[in-house]
Design a protein around this motif. Structure first.
Motif, PDB file in Angstrom:
ATOM      1  N   GLN A 177       0.827  -1.204   0.000  1.00  0.00           N
ATOM      2  CA  GLN A 177       0.000   0.000   0.000  1.00  0.00           C
ATOM      3  C   GLN A 177       0.867   1.263   0.000  1.00  0.00           C
ATOM      4  OE1 GLN A 177      -2.543  -0.704   3.416  1.00  0.00           O
ATOM      5  NE2 GLN A 177      -4.212  -1.464   2.141  1.00  0.00           N
ATOM      6  N   GLN A 178       1.958   1.227   0.753  1.00  0.00           N
ATOM      7  CA  GLN A 178       2.880   2.363   0.761  1.00  0.00           C
ATOM      8  C   GLN A 178       3.515   2.561  -0.614  1.00  0.00           C
ATOM      9  OE1 GLN A 178       5.712   1.617   3.874  1.00  0.00           O
ATOM     10  NE2 GLN A 178       4.168   1.577   5.487  1.00  0.00           N
ATOM     11  N   ILE A 179       3.878   1.441  -1.258  1.00  0.00           N
ATOM     12  CA  ILE A 179       4.474   1.527  -2.588  1.00  0.00           C
ATOM     13  C   ILE A 179       3.469   2.114  -3.585  1.00  0.00           C
ATOM     14  CG2 ILE A 179       5.341   0.137  -4.533  1.00  0.00           C
ATOM     15  CD1 ILE A 179       6.473  -1.815  -2.410  1.00  0.00           C
ATOM     16  N   LEU A 212     -11.012   0.966  -4.151  1.00  0.00           N
ATOM     17  CA  LEU A 212     -10.458   0.316  -5.340  1.00  0.00           C
ATOM     18  C   LEU A 212      -9.149  -0.379  -5.010  1.00  0.00           C
ATOM     19  CD1 LEU A 212     -10.483  -0.222  -8.395  1.00  0.00           C
ATOM     20  CD2 LEU A 212      -9.298   1.965  -8.692  1.00  0.00           C
ATOM     21  N   LEU A 213      -8.298   0.299  -4.228  1.00  0.00           N
ATOM     22  CA  LEU A 213      -7.006  -0.284  -3.865  1.00  0.00           C
ATOM     23  C   LEU A 213      -7.196  -1.543  -3.031  1.00  0.00           C
ATOM     24  CD1 LEU A 213      -3.945  -0.205  -3.787  1.00  0.00           C
ATOM     25  CD2 LEU A 213      -4.080   1.375  -1.854  1.00  0.00           C
ATOM     26  N   THR A 214      -8.118  -1.512  -2.088  1.00  0.00           N
ATOM     27  CA  THR A 214      -8.367  -2.683  -1.234  1.00  0.00           C
ATOM     28  C   THR A 214      -8.821  -3.870  -2.060  1.00  0.00           C
ATOM     29  OG1 THR A 214      -8.942  -1.280   0.659  1.00  0.00           O
ATOM     30  CG2 THR A 214      -9.720  -3.561   0.697  1.00  0.00           C
ATOM     31  N   GLU A 215      -9.766  -3.629  -2.973  1.00  0.00           N
ATOM     32  CA  GLU A 215     -10.271  -4.718  -3.820  1.00  0.00           C
ATOM     33  C   GLU A 215      -9.170  -5.250  -4.731  1.00  0.00           C
ATOM     34  OE1 GLU A 215     -12.521  -7.569  -5.483  1.00  0.00           O
ATOM     35  OE2 GLU A 215     -13.141  -6.297  -3.798  1.00  0.00           O
ATOM     36  N   ALA A 216      -8.383  -4.339  -5.322  1.00  0.00           N
ATOM     37  CA  ALA A 216      -7.327  -4.741  -6.258  1.00  0.00           C
ATOM     38  C   ALA A 216      -6.247  -5.549  -5.541  1.00  0.00           C
ATOM     39  CB  ALA A 216      -6.728  -3.515  -6.925  1.00  0.00           C
ATOM     40  N   LEU A 217      -5.816  -5.083  -4.380  1.00  0.00           N
ATOM     41  CA  LEU A 217      -4.756  -5.791  -3.663  1.00  0.00           C
ATOM     42  C   LEU A 217      -5.252  -7.129  -3.118  1.00  0.00           C
ATOM     43  CD1 LEU A 217      -2.736  -3.043  -1.747  1.00  0.00           C
ATOM     44  CD2 LEU A 217      -2.264  -4.124  -3.950  1.00  0.00           C
ATOM     45  N   THR A 218      -6.519  -7.182  -2.704  1.00  0.00           N
ATOM     46  CA  THR A 218      -7.079  -8.458  -2.249  1.00  0.00           C
ATOM     47  C   THR A 218      -7.013  -9.487  -3.368  1.00  0.00           C
ATOM     48  OG1 THR A 218      -8.569  -7.358  -0.686  1.00  0.00           O
ATOM     49  CG2 THR A 218      -9.143  -9.603  -1.363  1.00  0.00           C
ATOM     50  N   GLN A 219      -7.429  -9.074  -4.577  1.00  0.00           N
ATOM     51  CA  GLN A 219      -7.360  -9.989  -5.724  1.00  0.00           C
ATOM     52  C   GLN A 219      -5.918 -10.346  -6.067  1.00  0.00           C
ATOM     53  OE1 GLN A 219      -9.627  -9.472  -9.256  1.00  0.00           O
ATOM     54  NE2 GLN A 219     -11.172  -8.192  -8.251  1.00  0.00           N
ATOM     55  N   LEU A 225      -2.778  -1.586 -11.824  1.00  0.00           N
ATOM     56  CA  LEU A 225      -3.474  -0.456 -11.209  1.00  0.00           C
ATOM     57  C   LEU A 225      -3.524   0.742 -12.157  1.00  0.00           C
ATOM     58  CD1 LEU A 225      -2.045  -0.703  -7.583  1.00  0.00           C
ATOM     59  CD2 LEU A 225      -4.440  -1.019  -8.257  1.00  0.00           C
ATOM     60  N   LYS A 226      -2.453   0.945 -12.892  1.00  0.00           N
ATOM     61  CA  LYS A 226      -2.431   2.041 -13.865  1.00  0.00           C
ATOM     62  C   LYS A 226      -3.531   1.860 -14.912  1.00  0.00           C
ATOM     63  CE  LYS A 226       0.728   4.554 -16.917  1.00  0.00           C
ATOM     64  NZ  LYS A 226       2.143   4.617 -17.437  1.00  0.00           N
ATOM     65  N   LEU A 227      -3.721   0.624 -15.360  1.00  0.00           N
ATOM     66  CA  LEU A 227      -4.777   0.334 -16.332  1.00  0.00           C
ATOM     67  C   LEU A 227      -6.163   0.506 -15.719  1.00  0.00           C
ATOM     68  CD1 LEU A 227      -3.328  -2.832 -18.109  1.00  0.00           C
ATOM     69  CD2 LEU A 227      -3.596  -0.550 -19.086  1.00  0.00           C
ATOM     70  N   LEU A 228      -6.343   0.047 -14.479  1.00  0.00           N
ATOM     71  CA  LEU A 228      -7.637   0.192 -13.811  1.00  0.00           C
ATOM     72  C   LEU A 228      -8.016   1.658 -13.681  1.00  0.00           C
ATOM     73  CD1 LEU A 228      -7.395  -2.467 -10.924  1.00  0.00           C
ATOM     74  CD2 LEU A 228      -8.329  -2.741 -13.230  1.00  0.00           C
ATOM     75  N   LEU A 286     -12.238   2.262 -13.647  1.00  0.00           N
ATOM     76  CA  LEU A 286     -13.039   1.156 -13.147  1.00  0.00           C
ATOM     77  C   LEU A 286     -13.274   1.293 -11.644  1.00  0.00           C
ATOM     78  CD1 LEU A 286     -11.355  -1.800 -15.088  1.00  0.00           C
ATOM     79  CD2 LEU A 286     -13.447  -0.563 -15.664  1.00  0.00           C
ATOM     80  N   SER A 287     -14.408   0.819 -11.208  1.00  0.00           N
ATOM     81  CA  SER A 287     -14.768   0.863  -9.789  1.00  0.00           C
ATOM     82  C   SER A 287     -14.454  -0.482  -9.144  1.00  0.00           C
ATOM     83  CB  SER A 287     -16.262   1.163  -9.646  1.00  0.00           C
ATOM     84  OG  SER A 287     -17.016   0.056 -10.119  1.00  0.00           O
ATOM     85  N   PRO A 288     -14.502  -0.565  -7.813  1.00  0.00           N
ATOM     86  CA  PRO A 288     -14.294  -1.865  -7.156  1.00  0.00           C
ATOM     87  C   PRO A 288     -15.285  -2.920  -7.645  1.00  0.00           C
ATOM     88  CG  PRO A 288     -14.194  -0.094  -5.546  1.00  0.00           C
ATOM     89  CD  PRO A 288     -14.636   0.529  -6.829  1.00  0.00           C
ATOM     90  N   GLU A 289     -16.524  -2.501  -7.920  1.00  0.00           N
ATOM     91  CA  GLU A 289     -17.531  -3.444  -8.403  1.00  0.00           C
ATOM     92  C   GLU A 289     -17.181  -3.961  -9.806  1.00  0.00           C
ATOM     93  OE1 GLU A 289     -18.235  -0.436  -7.103  1.00  0.00           O
ATOM     94  OE2 GLU A 289     -18.844  -1.225  -5.137  1.00  0.00           O
TER      95      GLU A 289
END
Length: 279
Positions: free
Chosen positions: A186-188, A200-207, A230-233, A238-241
């Motif tokens: 997350q810091q990175i 969005l970050l939470t959902e992306a990192l979880t996946q 993440l850059k593409l998202l 795009l949303s978390p959903e």
């Protein structure tokens, strides 16, 4: 000289200690870790943090240790002698300085990156033992000894493609860059995408971490690949959903940024098929 994290690079505490220990001991820092964990970028950020120039020697399978010192162009000298060029009297005109020579003759301390040393022949590290240990080498064609004016900070990276010789390892300070945990990641991400929405970050990192932990995965996605994803998202807004996976599709959105071979893509397709069968 003390290295610390920069505004573009998050260095965990153990990595910071390793870099500063190598500097204090005046030993090469040998850095290993998964591809994409920032080994090469570390050298650039050490140079930026300390405010010194950096020289980069990218090693390939055909690279010889001698190329890091110098190369003597005998063919050009022979040709010039046949043409009557007076420069042939001075052999130094036909000496091409390598990265080690450039680092040794620098008036100020520099960071010297020897990148992916394990790509070269197994004898490559042994051929540099004396030069990296004594910080000097002899030029046979001119009869001069090149000594380091300022001992460079040497950072050597390896992807563990080959075992390195024990004699070489004894002369290095070793550090393995562990894959970042969620908090460090997350810091990175905050460094690269400071305005990213937390949901969005939470959902992306979880996946992302679920994908990395999938049994049977041939190549786990790395730090650089999650940053690309993440850059593409963000570019697609795009949303978390939008990126949430379900039973219909086990593949993540824009999965080409994360999965880099067909075996891993097929693995997730099979997982999706199995999930459908259970419903």
């Amino acid at each position: 000289m003390k290295f610390s994290s920069t505004d573009k690079y998050v260095a965990p505490a153990d990595l910071t200690v390793a870099v500063n220990a190598a500097i204090a001991l005046e030993r090469p820092l040998l850095v290993k870790g998964e591809p994409g964990t920032g080994k090469t970028e570390l050298a650039r950020q050490v140079a930026a943090s300390l405010g010194v120039p950096m020289l980069e020697w990218a090693v390939k399978s055909t690279t010889r240790a001698q190329q890091g010192l110098y190369e003597y162009d005998a063919v050009s000298r022979l040709r010039d002698s046949q043409l009557g060029d007076p420069r042939v009297e001075d052999v130094s005109h036909y000496i091409r300085k390598g990265k080690l020579w450039q680092a040794f003759e620098a008036e100020e301390k520099v960071v010297l990156l020897i990148d992916e040393i394990d790509k070269a022949d197994i004898e490559f590290p042994n051929d540099l033992l004396q030069e990296l240990d004594k910080m000097e080498f002899f030029v046979y064609e001119t009869g001069e000894t090149i000594k380091a004016k300022q001992r460079p900070i040497v950072i050597i990276t390896s992807n563990n493609e080959k075992e390195l010789p024990d004699a070489f390892l004894r002369r290095c300070f070793f550090h393995y860059i562990s894959f970042p945990d969620t908090e460090t990641m997350q810091q990175i991400v905050d460094v690269h995408f400071p305005g990213i929405k937390s949901a969005l970050l939470t959902e992306a990192l979880t996946q992302f971490y679920e994908i990395r932990e999938t049994p049977g995965l041939k190549k786990k996605p790395s730090t650089s690949e999650v940053l690309d994803w993440l850059k593409l998202l963000l570019a697609e807004d795009l949303s978390p959903e939008d990126i949430r996976r379900d039973g219909k599709n086990a593949l993540p959105r824009l999965h080409g940024a994360l999965l880099k071979n067909e075996q891993d893509v097929h693995l997730f397709e099979r997982l999706a098929f199995m999930l459908k069968g259970k419903r």
